[in-house]
Design a protein around this motif. Structure first.
Motif, PDB file in Angstrom:
ATOM      1  N   ASP A   6       0.811  -1.203   0.000  1.00  0.00           N
ATOM      2  CA  ASP A   6       0.000   0.000   0.000  1.00  0.00           C
ATOM      3  C   ASP A   6       0.853   1.265   0.000  1.00  0.00           C
ATOM      4  O   ASP A   6       0.418   2.319  -0.461  1.00  0.00           O
ATOM      5  N   LYS A   7       2.060   1.171   0.539  1.00  0.00           N
ATOM      6  CA  LYS A   7       2.922   2.345   0.653  1.00  0.00           C
ATOM      7  C   LYS A   7       4.383   1.904   0.571  1.00  0.00           C
ATOM      8  O   LYS A   7       4.693   0.714   0.626  1.00  0.00           O
ATOM      9  N   VAL A   8       5.261   2.881   0.424  1.00  0.00           N
ATOM     10  CA  VAL A   8       6.699   2.598   0.377  1.00  0.00           C
ATOM     11  C   VAL A   8       7.136   2.077   1.740  1.00  0.00           C
ATOM     12  O   VAL A   8       6.794   2.636   2.783  1.00  0.00           O
ATOM     13  N   VAL A   9       7.896   0.992   1.733  1.00  0.00           N
ATOM     14  CA  VAL A   9       8.369   0.407   2.983  1.00  0.00           C
ATOM     15  C   VAL A   9       9.891   0.507   3.057  1.00  0.00           C
ATOM     16  O   VAL A   9      10.567   0.511   2.033  1.00  0.00           O
ATOM     17  N   PRO A  10      10.459   0.588   4.275  1.00  0.00           N
ATOM     18  CA  PRO A  10      11.920   0.610   4.410  1.00  0.00           C
ATOM     19  C   PRO A  10      12.499  -0.775   4.125  1.00  0.00           C
ATOM     20  O   PRO A  10      12.212  -1.745   4.826  1.00  0.00           O
ATOM     21  N   TRP A  11      13.323  -0.870   3.107  1.00  0.00           N
ATOM     22  CA  TRP A  11      13.819  -2.171   2.641  1.00  0.00           C
ATOM     23  C   TRP A  11      15.162  -1.921   1.973  1.00  0.00           C
ATOM     24  O   TRP A  11      15.218  -1.443   0.852  1.00  0.00           O
ATOM     25  N   GLY A  12      16.274  -2.223   2.674  1.00  0.00           N
ATOM     26  CA  GLY A  12      17.580  -1.812   2.201  1.00  0.00           C
ATOM     27  C   GLY A  12      18.329  -2.891   1.447  1.00  0.00           C
ATOM     28  O   GLY A  12      18.232  -4.072   1.768  1.00  0.00           O
ATOM     29  N   ARG A  13      19.082  -2.461   0.461  1.00  0.00           N
ATOM     30  CA  ARG A  13      19.895  -3.379  -0.347  1.00  0.00           C
ATOM     31  C   ARG A  13      21.378  -3.113  -0.126  1.00  0.00           C
ATOM     32  O   ARG A  13      21.765  -2.070   0.388  1.00  0.00           O
ATOM     33  N   SER A  14      22.193  -4.068  -0.534  1.00  0.00           N
ATOM     34  CA  SER A  14      23.618  -4.018  -0.239  1.00  0.00           C
ATOM     35  C   SER A  14      24.381  -3.196  -1.275  1.00  0.00           C
ATOM     36  O   SER A  14      23.874  -2.872  -2.353  1.00  0.00           O
ATOM     37  N   PHE A  15      25.630  -2.895  -0.948  1.00  0.00           N
ATOM     38  CA  PHE A  15      26.522  -2.207  -1.884  1.00  0.00           C
ATOM     39  C   PHE A  15      26.681  -3.023  -3.162  1.00  0.00           C
ATOM     40  O   PHE A  15      26.601  -2.475  -4.268  1.00  0.00           O
ATOM     41  N   ALA A  16      26.888  -4.325  -3.024  1.00  0.00           N
ATOM     42  CA  ALA A  16      27.078  -5.175  -4.207  1.00  0.00           C
ATOM     43  C   ALA A  16      25.848  -5.155  -5.101  1.00  0.00           C
ATOM     44  O   ALA A  16      25.963  -5.163  -6.333  1.00  0.00           O
ATOM     45  N   ALA A  41      19.534   1.491   2.947  1.00  0.00           N
ATOM     46  CA  ALA A  41      20.473   0.715   2.136  1.00  0.00           C
ATOM     47  C   ALA A  41      21.894   0.860   2.679  1.00  0.00           C
ATOM     48  O   ALA A  41      22.239   1.859   3.315  1.00  0.00           O
ATOM     49  N   ALA A  42      22.739  -0.119   2.375  1.00  0.00           N
ATOM     50  CA  ALA A  42      24.117  -0.118   2.842  1.00  0.00           C
ATOM     51  C   ALA A  42      25.067   0.561   1.863  1.00  0.00           C
ATOM     52  O   ALA A  42      26.271   0.652   2.136  1.00  0.00           O
ATOM     53  N   PHE A  43      24.574   1.038   0.736  1.00  0.00           N
ATOM     54  CA  PHE A  43      25.433   1.591  -0.307  1.00  0.00           C
ATOM     55  C   PHE A  43      26.276   2.758   0.188  1.00  0.00           C
ATOM     56  O   PHE A  43      27.486   2.819  -0.035  1.00  0.00           O
ATOM     57  N   ASN A  44      25.652   3.694   0.884  1.00  0.00           N
ATOM     58  CA  ASN A  44      26.359   4.874   1.361  1.00  0.00           C
ATOM     59  C   ASN A  44      27.464   4.490   2.344  1.00  0.00           C
ATOM     60  O   ASN A  44      28.603   4.950   2.224  1.00  0.00           O
ATOM     61  N   SER A  45      27.117   3.655   3.298  1.00  0.00           N
ATOM     62  CA  SER A  45      28.095   3.223   4.304  1.00  0.00           C
ATOM     63  C   SER A  45      29.309   2.567   3.669  1.00  0.00           C
ATOM     64  O   SER A  45      30.459   2.921   3.959  1.00  0.00           O
ATOM     65  N   GLU A  46      29.066   1.626   2.778  1.00  0.00           N
ATOM     66  CA  GLU A  46      30.161   0.861   2.168  1.00  0.00           C
ATOM     67  C   GLU A  46      31.010   1.745   1.263  1.00  0.00           C
ATOM     68  O   GLU A  46      32.241   1.678   1.301  1.00  0.00           O
ATOM     69  N   LEU A  47      30.375   2.545   0.421  1.00  0.00           N
ATOM     70  CA  LEU A  47      31.138   3.383  -0.498  1.00  0.00           C
ATOM     71  C   LEU A  47      31.948   4.432   0.263  1.00  0.00           C
ATOM     72  O   LEU A  47      33.089   4.747  -0.120  1.00  0.00           O
ATOM     73  N   THR A  48      31.380   4.971   1.323  1.00  0.00           N
ATOM     74  CA  THR A  48      32.123   5.923   2.151  1.00  0.00           C
ATOM     75  C   THR A  48      33.372   5.275   2.736  1.00  0.00           C
ATOM     76  O   THR A  48      34.455   5.874   2.746  1.00  0.00           O
ATOM     77  N   GLN A  49      33.242   4.036   3.218  1.00  0.00           N
ATOM     78  CA  GLN A  49      34.400   3.313   3.752  1.00  0.00           C
ATOM     79  C   GLN A  49      35.470   3.121   2.695  1.00  0.00           C
ATOM     80  O   GLN A  49      36.666   3.055   3.002  1.00  0.00           O
ATOM     81  N   GLN A  50      35.065   3.037   1.426  1.00  0.00           N
ATOM     82  CA  GLN A  50      36.006   2.866   0.327  1.00  0.00           C
ATOM     83  C   GLN A  50      36.579   4.192  -0.181  1.00  0.00           C
ATOM     84  O   GLN A  50      37.355   4.219  -1.141  1.00  0.00           O
ATOM     85  N   GLY A  51      36.182   5.275   0.451  1.00  0.00           N
ATOM     86  CA  GLY A  51      36.685   6.578   0.061  1.00  0.00           C
ATOM     87  C   GLY A  51      35.844   7.311  -0.960  1.00  0.00           C
ATOM     88  O   GLY A  51      36.274   8.325  -1.513  1.00  0.00           O
ATOM     89  N   GLY A  52      34.629   6.826  -1.220  1.00  0.00           N
ATOM     90  CA  GLY A  52      33.761   7.452  -2.199  1.00  0.00           C
ATOM     91  C   GLY A  52      33.080   8.699  -1.660  1.00  0.00           C
ATOM     92  O   GLY A  52      33.101   8.990  -0.461  1.00  0.00           O
ATOM     93  N   ARG A  53      32.451   9.430  -2.583  1.00  0.00           N
ATOM     94  CA  ARG A  53      31.720  10.649  -2.247  1.00  0.00           C
ATOM     95  C   ARG A  53      30.251  10.409  -2.564  1.00  0.00           C
ATOM     96  O   ARG A  53      29.854  10.396  -3.736  1.00  0.00           O
ATOM     97  N   VAL A  54      29.457  10.186  -1.549  1.00  0.00           N
ATOM     98  CA  VAL A  54      28.069   9.794  -1.761  1.00  0.00           C
ATOM     99  C   VAL A  54      27.171  10.471  -0.747  1.00  0.00           C
ATOM    100  O   VAL A  54      27.514  10.595   0.429  1.00  0.00           O
TER     101      VAL A  54
END
Length: 226
Positions: A6-16, A41-54
């Motif tokens: 019925d609505k958008v739900v919090p559902w996170g995906r991985s960096f990979a 999602a884990a994308f921001n956390s993982e990419l930041t650890q790798q030195g990315g700008r997100v």
């Protein structure tokens, strides 16, 4: 019964998963990236650890980590159970069961939750909702939208989708959206109209097949170039 929410739900995906969904190259990952509707999602956390700008945006970031955890808990079992009920709608190859799906998603969301307070202090997690973003023109090189636009077509009309894409194009010269199917795996009812409008506005578009397909038929992303 088709998979519906019925609505958008919090559902996170991985960096990979992000890398696969958006066909992100090493060069892509070195750019200034904006994630719209990233949720837990884990994308921001993982990419930041790798030195990315997100930078990630989502209305859910107005809440505390514990409040987000509670929202995840309130819908987690429903999403897993609906996935089980609609088994044939999904490819059970890399993820082999609804139970494993729950484990994979929760691992990604736990990574997000562990990073959230620090990321919010560093302004990597910004409370914002499409179609309005609190950034100057050309603040980013690449804007991504995972599992929000087109997926929730019944909840958001075509004009909303067009306005959202135009706003993403204001802050980044390239936009990638995945997937192009709705919940239930039908091609988005808005896709053709939105693409036609974007072409009429002078933007270049490309539908690309990617090496990621959990929803059957959900293996394409839309790339828009300003």
């Amino acid at each position: 019964m088709a998979f519906t929410l019925d609505k958008v739900v919090p559902w996170g995906r991985s960096f990979a998963e992000y890398v696969a969904m958006f066909a992100l190259s090493k060069t892509d990952l070195e750019q200034r990236i904006l994630g719209c509707g990233d949720g837990p999602a884990a994308f921001n956390s993982e990419l930041t650890q790798q030195g990315g700008r997100v930078t990630s945006t989502d209305p859910i970031y107005q809440f505390t980590a514990e409040e987000i955890r509670a929202r995840i808990a309130a819908t987690f079992a429903e999403v897993v159970e609906k996935t089980r009920q609609n088994w044939d709608d999904f490819n059970w190859t890399s993820i082999r069961s609804p139970e494993e799906l729950g484990q994979v998603r929760m691992a990604a969301m736990e990574q997000f939750l562990a990073d959230f307070d620090l990321g919010k202090a560093q302004r990597r997690y910004i409370t914002a909702s499409l179609p309005e973003l609190p950034f100057a023109d050309d603040s980013f090189d690449l804007a991504l939208c995972s599992h929000f636009l087109f997926l929730y077509s019944p909840q958001f009309d075509a004009e909303f989708h067009l306005a959202a894409v135009q706003e993403m194009l204001r802050v980044a010269p390239e936009v990638r959206i995945f997937p192009l199917v709705e919940l239930g795996n039908a091609r988005s009812r808005h896709l053709d109209w939105v693409m036609a409008q974007l072409k009429a506005l002078g933007h270049s578009l490309q539908v690309r097949t990617v090496a990621y397909e959990f929803q059957k038929g959900g293996n394409e992303m839309l790339c828009i170039y300003r």
